[in-house]
Design a protein around this motif. Structure first.
Motif, PDB file in Angstrom:
ATOM      1  N   ASN A  73       1.043  -1.159   0.173  1.00 51.65           N
ATOM      2  CA  ASN A  73      -0.092   0.062   0.068  1.00 51.65           C
ATOM      3  C   ASN A  73       0.662   1.303   0.113  1.00 51.65           C
ATOM      4  O   ASN A  73       0.818   2.190   1.160  1.00 51.65           O
ATOM      5  N   PRO A  74       1.542   1.611  -1.089  1.00 55.86           N
ATOM      6  CA  PRO A  74       2.459   2.636  -1.033  1.00 55.86           C
ATOM      7  C   PRO A  74       1.860   3.806  -0.833  1.00 55.86           C
ATOM      8  O   PRO A  74       2.350   4.926  -0.336  1.00 55.86           O
ATOM      9  N   ARG A  75       0.425   4.025  -1.251  1.00 52.25           N
ATOM     10  CA  ARG A  75      -0.180   5.516  -1.175  1.00 52.25           C
ATOM     11  C   ARG A  75      -0.532   5.551   0.113  1.00 52.25           C
ATOM     12  O   ARG A  75      -0.947   6.853   0.456  1.00 52.25           O
ATOM     13  N   SER A  76      -0.617   4.630   0.969  1.00 51.19           N
ATOM     14  CA  SER A  76      -1.178   4.955   2.316  1.00 51.19           C
ATOM     15  C   SER A  76      -0.179   4.729   3.471  1.00 51.19           C
ATOM     16  O   SER A  76      -0.310   4.595   4.713  1.00 51.19           O
ATOM     17  N   MET A  77       1.095   5.111   3.018  1.00 51.76           N
ATOM     18  CA  MET A  77       2.308   5.106   3.812  1.00 51.76           C
ATOM     19  C   MET A  77       2.188   6.334   4.869  1.00 51.76           C
ATOM     20  O   MET A  77       1.634   7.154   4.644  1.00 51.76           O
ATOM     21  N   ASP A  78       2.926   5.785   5.994  1.00 54.16           N
ATOM     22  CA  ASP A  78       2.595   7.053   7.356  1.00 54.16           C
ATOM     23  C   ASP A  78       3.813   7.922   6.894  1.00 54.16           C
ATOM     24  O   ASP A  78       5.089   7.622   6.997  1.00 54.16           O
ATOM     25  N   PRO A  79       3.419   9.150   6.928  1.00 54.61           N
ATOM     26  CA  PRO A  79       4.446  10.346   6.349  1.00 54.61           C
ATOM     27  C   PRO A  79       5.372  10.365   7.432  1.00 54.61           C
ATOM     28  O   PRO A  79       6.376  11.312   7.258  1.00 54.61           O
ATOM     29  N   ASN A  80       4.935   9.906   8.675  1.00 52.09           N
ATOM     30  CA  ASN A  80       5.920  10.359   9.515  1.00 52.09           C
ATOM     31  C   ASN A  80       7.350   9.459   9.881  1.00 52.09           C
ATOM     32  O   ASN A  80       7.919   9.665  10.531  1.00 52.09           O
ATOM     33  N   PHE A  81       7.144   8.531   8.924  1.00 50.54           N
ATOM     34  CA  PHE A  81       8.411   7.547   9.216  1.00 50.54           C
ATOM     35  C   PHE A  81       9.022   7.182   7.904  1.00 50.54           C
ATOM     36  O   PHE A  81       8.528   7.375   6.656  1.00 50.54           O
ATOM     37  N   THR A  82      10.458   6.706   8.071  1.00 48.49           N
ATOM     38  CA  THR A  82      11.184   6.729   6.758  1.00 48.49           C
ATOM     39  C   THR A  82      11.893   5.247   7.132  1.00 48.49           C
ATOM     40  O   THR A  82      12.100   5.015   8.299  1.00 48.49           O
ATOM     41  N   ILE A  83      12.388   4.477   6.225  1.00 50.06           N
ATOM     42  CA  ILE A  83      13.119   3.362   6.460  1.00 50.06           C
ATOM     43  C   ILE A  83      14.482   3.619   7.353  1.00 50.06           C
ATOM     44  O   ILE A  83      14.921   3.137   7.826  1.00 50.06           O
ATOM     45  N   THR A  84      15.068   4.869   6.889  1.00 50.83           N
ATOM     46  CA  THR A  84      16.180   5.183   7.624  1.00 50.83           C
ATOM     47  C   THR A  84      16.238   5.369   8.842  1.00 50.83           C
ATOM     48  O   THR A  84      17.071   5.146   9.693  1.00 50.83           O
ATOM     49  N   GLU A  85      15.004   5.503   9.310  1.00 46.32           N
ATOM     50  CA  GLU A  85      14.846   5.777  10.881  1.00 46.32           C
ATOM     51  C   GLU A  85      14.593   4.529  11.451  1.00 46.32           C
ATOM     52  O   GLU A  85      14.991   4.086  12.997  1.00 46.32           O
ATOM     53  N   ILE A 140      13.525   3.180   0.207  1.00 48.21           N
ATOM     54  CA  ILE A 140      13.713   4.477  -0.109  1.00 48.21           C
ATOM     55  C   ILE A 140      13.248   4.867  -1.489  1.00 48.21           C
ATOM     56  O   ILE A 140      12.582   5.883  -1.911  1.00 48.21           O
ATOM     57  N   ALA A 141      13.458   3.874  -2.582  1.00 52.59           N
ATOM     58  CA  ALA A 141      12.762   4.227  -3.841  1.00 52.59           C
ATOM     59  C   ALA A 141      11.261   4.280  -3.843  1.00 52.59           C
ATOM     60  O   ALA A 141      10.886   5.280  -4.473  1.00 52.59           O
ATOM     61  N   ILE A 142      10.681   3.589  -3.085  1.00 55.46           N
ATOM     62  CA  ILE A 142       8.967   3.581  -3.080  1.00 55.46           C
ATOM     63  C   ILE A 142       8.791   4.714  -2.232  1.00 55.46           C
ATOM     64  O   ILE A 142       7.892   5.449  -2.676  1.00 55.46           O
ATOM     65  N   GLU A 143       9.427   5.111  -1.224  1.00 57.51           N
ATOM     66  CA  GLU A 143       9.107   6.435  -0.356  1.00 57.51           C
ATOM     67  C   GLU A 143       9.339   7.675  -1.414  1.00 57.51           C
ATOM     68  O   GLU A 143       8.131   8.535  -1.220  1.00 57.51           O
ATOM     69  N   ASP A 144      10.299   7.635  -1.990  1.00 57.16           N
ATOM     70  CA  ASP A 144      10.705   8.807  -2.880  1.00 57.16           C
ATOM     71  C   ASP A 144       9.662   9.043  -3.881  1.00 57.16           C
ATOM     72  O   ASP A 144       9.205  10.125  -4.314  1.00 57.16           O
TER      73      ASP A 144
END
Ligand SMILES: [Fe+2]
Ligand SMILES: [Fe+2]
Length: 232
Positions: free
Chosen positions: A150-162, A224-228
């Motif tokens: 569900n890439p569209r519903s990712m939590d905007p407050n988190f990233t994989i690097t954290e 990261i690629a999906i997040e970006d």
């Protein structure tokens, strides 16, 4: 060092590098290959032979890292492989190291101060490793899987690097444990058991470095690629 390909016989793979035995087991492959090729065995197990070869060659050859190819595989495949590797560490490697350490301690007399230090050091390392694995299994991997589903519903407050913690701590502790034994153990130990323990540590170190390389260079960049892409 050679790079294996699909037409190589599976028996050649194991005869060339028997350390690959636990790696092939993570794919559900067991011995009894007859004269079948890697491709035939992978087909039989419904495994992508390209993925199998990318993992096996990365493990076999330190200088080989097919980054682009690995990035092209489904993250589900990669996560499944990484989880099976964790299981191998938890269910086999750690109990094996503990049993060898226990034997070393039991055979040592009278008080073996250094062995007690090694034992305490091992326990700290084990706790650190289990915490790291637990963190990946409960937070990092589910986050990546959710990101793919569900890439569209990712939590905007988190990233994989954290999420994905550095591997350097775990690696340094393992290196220290090895050095502690090689440099400082008092020469009143059972040498065969101590050698076996040290060899297990060296093999485990090679395995876990390969594992961390796949997490750092493949899984994290994939996420990261999906997040970006979806955060714009
Ligand atoms: Fe891991
Ligand atoms: Fe890790």
């Amino acid at each position: 060092m050679r790079i294996f390909d699909k037409k190589d016989k599976m028996v050649t793979l194991i005869r060339t590098n028997y350390h690959l035995l636990p790696v092939i087991n993570r794919f559900g492959i067991r011995l009894g290959f007859k004269d079948k090729t890697i491709e035939e065995i992978c087909d039989q197990h419904k495994i992508s032979s390209d993925f199998f070869l990318a993992i096996v060659n990365t493990f076999h050859n330190e200088d080989y890292f097919p980054e682009e190819e690995l990035l092209s595989f489904s993250p589900h495949l990669i996560v499944r492989y990484l989880k099976r590797t964790h299981q191998y560490y938890i269910n086999y490697i750690l109990p094996k190291m503990e049993s060898l350490l226990e034997q070393l301690n039991n055979d040592c007399s009278p008080n073996c101060k250094e062995l007690k230090i090694i034992d305490a050091f091992y326990k700290r390392y084990k706790d650190e490793l289990l915490n790291h694995i637990n963190d990946e299994e409960t937070r990092v991997f589910p986050y990546v899987v959710e990101l793919i589903n569900n890439p569209r519903s990712m939590d905007p407050n988190f990233t994989i690097t954290e999420f994905e913690k550095e591997h350097s701590n775990v690696e340094i502790q393992l290196e220290d444990l090895k050095n502690l034994i090689i440099k400082y153990i008092e020469p009143v130990y059972d040498e065969n058991i101590c050698n076996e323990f040290l060899i297990t540590l060296f093999r485990f170190e090679a395995d876990i470095k390969d594992h961390a390389r796949i997490e750092d260079a493949i899984l994290v960049p994939l996420a990261i690629a999906i997040e970006d892409k979806y955060r714009g």
